[in-house]
Design an enzyme around this catalytic site. Sequence first.
Site, PDB file in Angstrom:
ATOM      1  N   LYS A 196       0.831  -1.203   0.000  1.00 39.55           N
ATOM      2  CA  LYS A 196       0.000   0.000   0.000  1.00 39.55           C
ATOM      3  C   LYS A 196       0.868   1.257   0.000  1.00 39.55           C
ATOM      4  CE  LYS A 196      -3.805  -2.128   2.609  1.00 39.55           C
ATOM      5  NZ  LYS A 196      -4.521  -2.146   3.923  1.00 39.55           N
ATOM      6  N   ALA A 230      -1.013   1.038   6.726  1.00 36.46           N
ATOM      7  CA  ALA A 230      -1.170   0.004   7.753  1.00 36.46           C
ATOM      8  C   ALA A 230      -2.102  -1.084   7.242  1.00 36.46           C
ATOM      9  CB  ALA A 230      -1.722   0.610   9.041  1.00 36.46           C
ATOM     10  N   ASP A 231      -1.967  -2.249   7.845  1.00 36.27           N
ATOM     11  CA  ASP A 231      -2.877  -3.348   7.531  1.00 36.27           C
ATOM     12  C   ASP A 231      -3.112  -4.166   8.797  1.00 36.27           C
ATOM     13  OD1 ASP A 231      -4.244  -4.725   5.122  1.00 36.27           O
ATOM     14  OD2 ASP A 231      -3.371  -6.380   6.249  1.00 36.27           O
ATOM     15  N   THR A 232      -4.368  -4.515   9.029  1.00 35.49           N
ATOM     16  CA  THR A 232      -4.750  -5.261  10.224  1.00 35.49           C
ATOM     17  C   THR A 232      -5.296  -6.629   9.830  1.00 35.49           C
ATOM     18  OG1 THR A 232      -5.247  -3.229  11.429  1.00 35.49           O
ATOM     19  CG2 THR A 232      -6.218  -5.256  12.278  1.00 35.49           C
TER      20      THR A 232
END
Length: 210
Positions: free
Chosen positions: A66, A83-85
């Site tokens: 991203k 960010a990635d969760t």
Amino acid sequence: MTSSSQTQEGLSTAPLLVLASASPRRIALLEQIGLVPDRVLPANIDETPRKGEVPRVYAQRMAAEKACLVASTIAEPALVLAADTVVALGRRILPKAEDRESARFCLERLSGRRHTVLTAVTVTPTSSWAQGRHGVRLVETSVTFSRLTVYQIDALLEAGDWSGKAGGYALQGHAASFIRALSGSASAVIGLPLFETAQLLRGQPGGWLA
């Protein structure tokens, strides 16, 4: 609250801070620590896990892809934050809930169990800002649900705040009343680990935060 272009000794030429996400939760979390991104540019990437990809690697890859994609579209000096969760049961990555069926699938598997929420955060400078530093953090948080009845799952689905959420629930939503324990970073579960994000930004030349 200030934008990045106002924080570095008032210099109008300060690099931009760009958030590679349209998530209102991440925007609100940044505002909580006094930051307003100069731009919000969501990254449209393929989020399909690779065959055999474990949650830790997947979260870091998603955040990096991203950030790199958005950074490649910006000509000005800037720092891109992404960010990635990921919600994981062991090595299994639970999906983001896009409909009631996928949300029910997640909640039924989380019921009465402990799971791990992994949030990767990445900062990537654009090519026109040579002084910028690339940085990565991965935060793991343990979350335990109480055992959910069919009625309780139906009520959570009816509430609707599962939409688009990893694992089919939102810590800041109705599911909070069924979370028995949380060990780690609450802000990471919501979508952006604030301490680690602040550390990454403080490490940049000039600093966005005191």
